[in-house]
Motif scaffolding. Structure first.
Motif, PDB file in Angstrom:
ATOM      1  N   VAL A 381      21.624  59.828  24.974  1.00 45.56           N
ATOM      2  CA  VAL A 381      20.926  60.767  24.089  1.00 45.56           C
ATOM      3  C   VAL A 381      21.942  61.762  23.543  1.00 45.56           C
ATOM      4  CG1 VAL A 381      18.672  60.593  25.212  1.00 45.56           C
ATOM      5  CG2 VAL A 381      20.321  62.279  26.046  1.00 45.56           C
ATOM      6  N   ALA A 382      21.673  62.268  22.322  1.00 39.51           N
ATOM      7  CA  ALA A 382      22.564  63.259  21.709  1.00 39.51           C
ATOM      8  C   ALA A 382      21.776  64.081  20.704  1.00 39.51           C
ATOM      9  CB  ALA A 382      23.750  62.571  21.023  1.00 39.51           C
ATOM     10  N   PHE A 383      22.044  65.388  20.672  1.00 43.25           N
ATOM     11  CA  PHE A 383      21.428  66.280  19.700  1.00 43.25           C
ATOM     12  C   PHE A 383      22.220  66.267  18.400  1.00 43.25           C
ATOM     13  CE2 PHE A 383      19.338  68.387  23.340  1.00 43.25           C
ATOM     14  CZ  PHE A 383      18.077  68.627  22.791  1.00 43.25           C
ATOM     15  N   ASN A 384      21.501  66.370  17.276  1.00 38.77           N
ATOM     16  CA  ASN A 384      22.124  66.678  16.007  1.00 38.77           C
ATOM     17  C   ASN A 384      22.710  68.081  16.123  1.00 38.77           C
ATOM     18  OD1 ASN A 384      22.098  67.862  13.143  1.00 38.77           O
ATOM     19  ND2 ASN A 384      21.669  65.709  12.767  1.00 38.77           N
ATOM     20  N   PRO A 385      23.803  68.399  15.408  1.00 42.17           N
ATOM     21  CA  PRO A 385      24.393  69.743  15.519  1.00 42.17           C
ATOM     22  C   PRO A 385      23.414  70.889  15.311  1.00 42.17           C
ATOM     23  CG  PRO A 385      25.888  68.297  14.357  1.00 42.17           C
ATOM     24  CD  PRO A 385      24.631  67.510  14.572  1.00 42.17           C
ATOM     25  N   ASP A 386      22.373  70.702  14.500  1.00 43.20           N
ATOM     26  CA  ASP A 386      21.399  71.782  14.324  1.00 43.20           C
ATOM     27  C   ASP A 386      20.315  71.774  15.395  1.00 43.20           C
ATOM     28  OD1 ASP A 386      19.728  69.687  13.688  1.00 43.20           O
ATOM     29  OD2 ASP A 386      19.518  70.199  11.577  1.00 43.20           O
ATOM     30  N   SER A 392      18.590  58.610  20.382  1.00 39.88           N
ATOM     31  CA  SER A 392      18.638  57.909  21.672  1.00 39.88           C
ATOM     32  C   SER A 392      19.005  56.448  21.461  1.00 39.88           C
ATOM     33  CB  SER A 392      17.280  58.005  22.388  1.00 39.88           C
ATOM     34  OG  SER A 392      16.242  57.498  21.575  1.00 39.88           O
ATOM     35  N   GLY A 393      19.796  55.914  22.382  1.00 42.34           N
ATOM     36  CA  GLY A 393      20.164  54.502  22.368  1.00 42.34           C
ATOM     37  C   GLY A 393      19.602  53.819  23.596  1.00 42.34           C
ATOM     38  N   SER A 394      19.131  52.584  23.446  1.00 46.51           N
ATOM     39  CA  SER A 394      18.366  51.951  24.518  1.00 46.51           C
ATOM     40  C   SER A 394      18.737  50.492  24.735  1.00 46.51           C
ATOM     41  CB  SER A 394      16.867  52.052  24.184  1.00 46.51           C
ATOM     42  OG  SER A 394      16.078  51.251  25.037  1.00 46.51           O
ATOM     43  N   VAL A 630      19.148  58.666  35.843  1.00 48.00           N
ATOM     44  CA  VAL A 630      19.358  59.595  34.726  1.00 48.00           C
ATOM     45  C   VAL A 630      20.723  59.256  34.126  1.00 48.00           C
ATOM     46  CG1 VAL A 630      19.505  61.988  34.000  1.00 48.00           C
ATOM     47  CG2 VAL A 630      17.970  61.342  35.873  1.00 48.00           C
ATOM     48  N   ASN A 631      20.696  58.529  33.005  1.00 48.12           N
ATOM     49  CA  ASN A 631      21.914  57.959  32.429  1.00 48.12           C
ATOM     50  C   ASN A 631      22.652  58.888  31.486  1.00 48.12           C
ATOM     51  OD1 ASN A 631      21.494  55.364  33.662  1.00 48.12           O
ATOM     52  ND2 ASN A 631      19.909  54.971  32.134  1.00 48.12           N
ATOM     53  N   SER A 632      21.931  59.834  30.874  1.00 47.22           N
ATOM     54  CA  SER A 632      22.566  60.660  29.849  1.00 47.22           C
ATOM     55  C   SER A 632      21.890  62.018  29.757  1.00 47.22           C
ATOM     56  CB  SER A 632      22.495  59.950  28.486  1.00 47.22           C
ATOM     57  OG  SER A 632      23.117  60.706  27.483  1.00 47.22           O
ATOM     58  N   LEU A 633      22.703  63.047  29.449  1.00 43.84           N
ATOM     59  CA  LEU A 633      22.204  64.410  29.296  1.00 43.84           C
ATOM     60  C   LEU A 633      22.814  65.039  28.052  1.00 43.84           C
ATOM     61  CD1 LEU A 633      22.645  65.682  32.978  1.00 43.84           C
ATOM     62  CD2 LEU A 633      20.465  65.147  31.876  1.00 43.84           C
ATOM     63  N   ALA A 634      22.067  65.936  27.420  1.00 46.03           N
ATOM     64  CA  ALA A 634      22.584  66.649  26.254  1.00 46.03           C
ATOM     65  C   ALA A 634      21.916  68.009  26.146  1.00 46.03           C
ATOM     66  CB  ALA A 634      22.344  65.841  24.977  1.00 46.03           C
ATOM     67  N   PHE A 635      22.717  69.059  25.937  1.00 40.37           N
ATOM     68  CA  PHE A 635      22.207  70.404  25.711  1.00 40.37           C
ATOM     69  C   PHE A 635      22.002  70.639  24.210  1.00 40.37           C
ATOM     70  CE2 PHE A 635      23.825  71.502  29.960  1.00 40.37           C
ATOM     71  CZ  PHE A 635      22.858  72.405  30.393  1.00 40.37           C
ATOM     72  N   LEU A 642      17.339  70.981  27.314  1.00 43.21           N
ATOM     73  CA  LEU A 642      18.148  69.901  27.873  1.00 43.21           C
ATOM     74  C   LEU A 642      17.385  68.603  27.683  1.00 43.21           C
ATOM     75  CD1 LEU A 642      20.694  69.092  29.601  1.00 43.21           C
ATOM     76  CD2 LEU A 642      19.195  69.270  31.599  1.00 43.21           C
ATOM     77  N   ALA A 643      18.055  67.597  27.130  1.00 44.95           N
ATOM     78  CA  ALA A 643      17.455  66.273  26.961  1.00 44.95           C
ATOM     79  C   ALA A 643      18.052  65.323  27.989  1.00 44.95           C
ATOM     80  CB  ALA A 643      17.703  65.746  25.551  1.00 44.95           C
TER      81      ALA A 643
END
Length: 762
Positions: A381-386, A392-394, A630-635, A642-643
């Motif tokens: 998972v990853a947030f857009n800069p904004d 998410s990739g699966s 829990v494979n991925s984290l993103a602030f 937190l995702a």
């Protein structure tokens, strides 16, 4: 011997070079087919029949999911030109050491092996797991000894010399015995027996396993050695001590622990009970010895209870013991079998005449929502800069774009032919990169949902992708053991970094874009100069794969999550280990820094997310809710969301609330936790008194002096407390004084009113 034939394929087998090992039974050679060959000195009909039985009925490999060989099982017989069986082929166990090199402190030091007590616990646990698998399928190992167990840098053991196992034919029940045994590891009931003609059971293996585990956990000491003999005459030999059940902790034992003996009580109580059951209860009643499965369960509990020492970065100790035994032992004996780096004590390094305030960070994490549209594991998972959208990739081969606030699926990108295991946004927010197990990288136009281009060049799965801070370069890490840099606009391959000896799990750019970090299954982290492609340094210290790495926002610290269950923080400039965080009960698969650099999040195979105070290395909170890895984290950009992506096919969004409290020195300000809370009337009285009166300077000083004096007294008695009642009574004195004064004034007023009325009346 000029010609050998593989019994399975009829291919010619060539022995290479000189024998790599020799024994009483035969010699071991490398071959032109990658396997090892064991050539017997004098093959017998019994041995040939046993080999055929083993090849026909191999046990299931319990660690195939880890791409590990747990036992060097015979694969095929080898025949000479006349068709006679002369030996067999078996897999080679590479990059591993004898277990003696792992648990013996002197040999560890000589070989410069970085092994800590947790590593030894995990190794013991894994040995118990392998032996459990063998016992379940009916095999008896027989000759369990250190020379027959190899261990790699992931704490994964492999058992060799398997052709000595005791095998029972499933066809006719015939037993092929284990013809050999090793002194010091033979159970008491078998000492002096002829192994070539005696049927053994897994109960006999239980004794041998317990001795090996004891040596792993107690610095190579034997339970039947390392003590002082207090009986008559000279100390009996090891076999005699075993036969008589005279170990260090036997009832009324004549073998007593000495100053250098590592005491039994330092290990977890569950492990202690297993040792006592094996060597005390099991001495005369072998069936009372713990099974390999019981050892595995006890060691798992013990491993999870280990905590990192606050002083030495390589010292682990059991929480149940309550302190670091290795520090105490090092001080007393001036001998540290787990040498490491001493952590500086800030109170010693920094001197201050005034007592500084202590800032405490408290995080409250609440689950906001769950996204459930994926039909397979969410790998990244990853947030857009904004931070308005999340990608998410699966494992379902798709990439999904989500509206964070509404939790709405915006669009789905398809095009990969296998799992999408890594996704990353370009800093401009317009372009998205995805890495897949189909060995390709794809760039996508986020607004139009259009595929821009596909990068091909890796020969295996692309596990990690990362954009440089300027968005012009993309880095990719792959199971082909390489890292590649790509020009984002042209799609041209800029360069490849080659240096890892195993899969590359993670890549990350430093905030200034000049350094690239990579984490690998070879247990190392490498730092590369992006422009020159030069390897800057290699960080070692993890005992298993590095699954995730991330730079701190200021670029001074690198954090790594590993299969050894720990998270480590490294100084980027010096490459030194700063601290290790240990709380997860399984592999740390993902790590992420909050934008302010104060909080670290880690996700694990234990299904949890842990939040850490980076400065203090303190666990703040554990978030539970996922039912898979829990494979991925993103602030998010503001650090308030937190995702997390998980093997339960979901993405969870967590709201993080950060509160900061400043604690003044305890000598002046009472500790709330040590004060009995007053009732509401007391609170009301206190408030009214504060409004009505303002204590003068002398009163304030007397209160402070009273508090300081009282705390000194309490510290002497080791019962820290503050007499809140006396402090509240001080306020009540002012209130009582005021009340008396008001009462006197009222009397005077009434008196003059009466006088006045009397004058008027008369």
């Amino acid at each position: 011997m000029t010609l050998l034939i593989c019994g399975n394929t009829s291919e010619s087998i060539t022995l290479l070079g000189e024998p790599i090992a020799k024994s009483g039974e035969g010699t071991i050679w490398r071959t032109n087919h990658g396997y090892l060959a064991k050539i017997y000195h004098s093959p017998t009909i019994e041995r040939v029949q046993k080999l055929a039985m083993m090849i026909a009925y191999p046990p299931t490999e319990p660690n195939s999911h880890l791409h590990h060989i747990s036992f060097a099982w015979p694969k095929s017989v080898l025949k000479n030109a006349q068709g006679d069986c002369v030996g067999f082929l078996m897999p080679e166990i590479k990059d591993a050491k004898e277990i003696l090199d792992i648990y013996n402190p002197q040999r560890r030091k000589k070989l410069k092996l970085q092994v800590d007590w947790r590593f030894l616990h995990i190794t013991a646990q894994n040995i118990a797991s392998i032996i459990t698998a063998l016992h379940t399928t009916g095999y008896v190992l027989g000759d369990i000894k250190p020379q027959n167990i190899l261990v790699n840098n992931r704490a994964l053991p492999s058992i060799i010399d398997t052709d000595s196992f005791q095998i029972r034919s499933p066809k006719n029940g015939k037993i092929y015995y284990c013809p050999v045994g090793s002194p010091d590891y033979t159970p008491p009931e078998l000492i002096g027996k002829d192994f070539s003609s005696i049927e053994q059971t897994e109960v006999h293996d239980r004794f041998r396993l317990a001795v090996i585990i004891y040596q792993l956990l107690f610095g190579g000491q034997s339970p039947f050695g390392g003590g002082k003999w207090i009986g008559a005459g000279e100390t009996p030999d090891m076999n005699e001590l075993i036969r008589r059940g005279l170990w260090l902790y036997a009832p009324n034992s004549l073998l007593q622990p000495v100053h250098r003996t590592i005491p039994l009580e330092i290990v977890h109580p569950e492990v202690q009970r297993c040792f006592l059951r094996c060597f005390n209860d099991g001495h005369l009643n072998p069936h009372l010895r713990p099974t390999a499965k019981e050892w595995f369960d006890a060691l798992k509990v013990a491993s999870n209870e280990l905590i990192l020492c606050g002083r030495i970065d390589s010292h682990y100790h059991s929480q149940t013991y309550g302190k670091c035994y290795w520090c105490d032992r090092s001080t007393q004996l001036r001998l540290d079998i787990f040498p490491g780096v001493v952590k500086p004590n800030s109170s010693v390094v920094v001197e201050s005449k005034t007592q500084p305030s202590i800032i405490n960070h408290h995080i409250i994490g609440n689950l906001l929502q769950t996204f459930t549209d994926h039909s397979d594991w969410v790998w990244s998972v990853a947030f857009n800069p904004d931070s308005q959208t999340l990608v998410s990739g699966s494992g379902d081969k798709t990439i999904k774009l989500w509206n964070v606030r509404r939790g709405k699926l915006l669009q789905t990108f398809t095009g990969h032919s296998n799992s999408v295991v890594s996704v990353a946004f370009n800093p401009d927010g317009q372009t998205l990169a995805s890495g897949s197990r189909d060995s390709t990288i794809k760039l996508w136009d986020v607004r139009r949902g259009k595929l821009l281009q596909t990068f091909t060049g890796h020969s295996n799965s692309v596990i990690s992708v990362a954009f440089s801070p300027d968005g012009q370069t993309l880095a990719s890490g792959s199971l082909d053991k390489t890292i590649k840099l790509w020009n984002v606009r042209s799609g041209n391959l800029l360069q490849s970094f080659i240096g890892h000896s195993d899969w590359v799990w993670s890549v990350a750019f430093s905030p200034d874009g000049q350094t690239l970090a990579s984490g690998s299954r070879d247990c190392t982290i490498k730092l590369w100069n992006v422009r020159s492609g030069k390897l800057l340094q290699t960080l070692t210290g993890h005992a298993s794969s590095i699954y995730s790495i991330v730079f701190s926002p200021d670029g001074q610290t690198l954090v790594s999550g590993s299969g050894d269950y720990t998270i480590k923080l490294w100084d980027v400039r010096s490459g030194k280990l700063l601290q290790a965080l240990s709380s997860h009960s399984s592999s740390a698969l993902s790590v992420a820094f909050s934008p302010d650099g104060q909080t670290l999040a880690s996700g694990s195979r234990d299904y949890t997310i842990k939040l850490w105070d980076v400065r203090r290395g303190k666990l703040l909170q554990t978030l539970t809710g996922h039912t898979g890895w829990v494979n991925s984290l993103a602030f998010s950009r503001n650090g308030q969301t937190l995702a997390s992506g998980s093997g339960d096919n979901t993405i969870k969004m967590w709201q993080l609330t950060l509160s900061t409290t400043t604690a003044t020195p305890s000598a002046v300000r009472p500790n709330r936790t040590q004060i009995a809370q007053p009732n509401q009337s007391s609170i009301a009285s206190s408030k009214s008194s504060q409004v009505a009166t303002t204590p003068n300077k002398n009163t304030q000083q007397s209160i402070v002096k009273s508090t300081v004096s009282q705390r000194n007294y309490s510290s002497v008695n080791s019962i820290p407390s503050t007499n809140h009642t006396s402090y509240t009574d001080g306020n009540n004195i002012h209130l009582a004084s005021l009340t008396i004064n008001i009462f006197k004034s009222c009397i005077r007023i009434i008196y003059w009113i009466i006088i006045s009325l009397g004058v008027l009346f008369f």
